[in-house]
Design a protein around this motif. Structure first.
Motif, PDB file in Angstrom:
ATOM      1  N   GLU A 100       0.794  -1.225   0.000  1.00 38.89           N
ATOM      2  CA  GLU A 100       0.000   0.000   0.000  1.00 38.89           C
ATOM      3  C   GLU A 100       0.830   1.280   0.000  1.00 38.89           C
ATOM      4  O   GLU A 100       0.275   2.374   0.042  1.00 38.89           O
ATOM      5  CB  GLU A 100      -0.944   0.016   1.212  1.00 38.89           C
ATOM      6  CG  GLU A 100      -1.904  -1.156   1.276  1.00 38.89           C
ATOM      7  CD  GLU A 100      -2.865  -1.213   0.098  1.00 38.89           C
ATOM      8  OE1 GLU A 100      -3.020  -0.183  -0.601  1.00 38.89           O
ATOM      9  OE2 GLU A 100      -3.451  -2.292  -0.140  1.00 38.89           O
TER      10      GLU A 100
ATOM     11  N   LEU B  72       2.432   6.019   2.948  1.00 40.20           N
ATOM     12  CA  LEU B  72       1.142   5.590   3.482  1.00 40.20           C
ATOM     13  C   LEU B  72       0.812   6.405   4.724  1.00 40.20           C
ATOM     14  O   LEU B  72       1.593   6.468   5.672  1.00 40.20           O
ATOM     15  CB  LEU B  72       1.206   4.102   3.832  1.00 40.20           C
ATOM     16  CG  LEU B  72      -0.061   3.464   4.394  1.00 40.20           C
ATOM     17  CD1 LEU B  72      -1.216   3.600   3.415  1.00 40.20           C
ATOM     18  CD2 LEU B  72       0.186   1.998   4.710  1.00 40.20           C
TER      19      LEU B  72
ATOM     20  N   ALA C  66      -5.049   4.634   5.944  1.00 43.24           N
ATOM     21  CA  ALA C  66      -5.028   3.217   6.303  1.00 43.24           C
ATOM     22  C   ALA C  66      -6.129   2.890   7.302  1.00 43.24           C
ATOM     23  O   ALA C  66      -6.736   1.804   7.244  1.00 43.24           O
ATOM     24  CB  ALA C  66      -3.662   2.850   6.887  1.00 43.24           C
TER      25      ALA C  66
ATOM     26  N   TRP D 280      -6.982  -1.393   6.477  1.00 43.88           N
ATOM     27  CA  TRP D 280      -5.959  -2.314   5.959  1.00 43.88           C
ATOM     28  C   TRP D 280      -5.259  -3.108   7.064  1.00 43.88           C
ATOM     29  O   TRP D 280      -4.808  -4.224   6.843  1.00 43.88           O
ATOM     30  CB  TRP D 280      -4.922  -1.531   5.156  1.00 43.88           C
ATOM     31  CG  TRP D 280      -5.425  -1.060   3.828  1.00 43.88           C
ATOM     32  CD1 TRP D 280      -6.329  -1.705   3.023  1.00 43.88           C
ATOM     33  CD2 TRP D 280      -5.081   0.154   3.155  1.00 43.88           C
ATOM     34  NE1 TRP D 280      -6.569  -0.971   1.880  1.00 43.88           N
ATOM     35  CE2 TRP D 280      -5.809   0.167   1.932  1.00 43.88           C
ATOM     36  CE3 TRP D 280      -4.247   1.216   3.454  1.00 43.88           C
ATOM     37  CZ2 TRP D 280      -5.706   1.223   1.024  1.00 43.88           C
ATOM     38  CZ3 TRP D 280      -4.129   2.257   2.550  1.00 43.88           C
ATOM     39  CH2 TRP D 280      -4.861   2.251   1.348  1.00 43.88           C
TER      40      TRP D 280
END
Length: 269
Positions: free
Chosen positions: A39, A46, A51, A56
């Motif tokens: 990701e 990120l 997130a 995730w």
């Protein structure tokens, strides 16, 4: 911006030298590392809020997620070329994944690096094939120079042992715990060697705590390097001839039979 500032070379990544205790909050994290690789990239960091909204990393609070990502950035974001390779390495085997997480943790954590790359191999060489939590606590007293309280050393010992167990360096979770060397697939070894070419670290390419932590030293290492398809290796006494088939980690990944066609874009970039 001046021409001098614009042309200033990007500093090489380097192993962390400042002692810290981040392993108390974040251990090997192999599964979460894989998510982080997928990701994020060196061009697209990120962010915790993104997130968190996407879920995730499971049902973590935003504060705990920020802490996890801070640690993962130190392990992988600090090595941008490696992060881009890991992002595209979709066919990685489980043994290789554990070792890559282990080596990147070593790079970012001097305490874990000393524990796994010096203390544990030293015990094996001394004919002491096991480790206990109390022995680890005692070692921490010396490694930390007396900076940690007894309760902190106890917590650190538990985390170091569980992390080494997850990496395959220790068997079992009860004392005394056998110290072992995990299997090192060729792709994992090739990745480490190409990574270390681009990192400033203490030691040499053939003698360092990263290789030593998995039992690759001297004759055993020489035998493995002679069979490794990604380089040519010859040794006569102290004279070493090491020839690289690829200019850097990205090119190795792009041409590697293990990493998949999606790596080819790394060379063109």
């Amino acid at each position: 911006m001046s021409k001098a500032a614009a042309s200033k070379p990007t500093p090489r990544p380097r192993e962390e030298e400042r002692l810290h205790t981040r392993v108390l909050k974040c251990t090997l994290e192999a599964a979460n590392s894989r998510i982080f690789w997928a990701e994020s990239s060196s061009q697209q960091p990120l962010h915790a809020e993104e997130a968190f909204e996407a879920g995730w990393f499971g049902h973590r609070s935003l504060s705990r997620l920020r802490e996890l990502l801070t640690n993962l950035r130190a392990r992988y974001g600090a090595f941008p070329a490696a992060l881009d390779v890991l992002r595209g390495w979709t066919r990685m085997g489980g043994d290789t994944q554990k070792l890559i997480c282990h080596w990147h943790l070593q790079l970012s954590d001097p305490l874990y690096r000393q524990f796994s790359g010096t203390f544990l191999p030293d015990r094996l060489q001394q004919g002491l094939p096991t480790i206990s939590r109390q022995q680890t606590v005692t070692w921490l007293g010396d490694a930390g120079g007396g900076r940690w309280s007894g309760s902190t050393r106890l917590q650190l010992a538990s985390k170091l042992l569980s992390t080494a167990h997850s990496a395959g360096l220790i068997q079992g979770k009860r004392d005394p715990r056998p110290i072992v060397f995990p299997p090192v697939p060729d792709d994992a070894l090739a990745y480490l060697l190409h990574l270390l070419r681009e990192v400033d670290f203490h030691g040499t390419l053939l003698a360092n705590p990263y290789l030593r932590s998995v039992g690759l030293e001297e004759g055993l290492l020489t035998d493995r390097l002679k069979r490794l398809p990604d380089l040519s290796f010859g040794r006569q006494g102290e004279l070493v001839d090491m020839g690289w088939k690829h200019r850097d980690l990205a090119e190795w990944a792009a041409h590697s039979r293990w990493s998949g066609a999606d790596q080819r874009e790394l060379v063109a970039a």
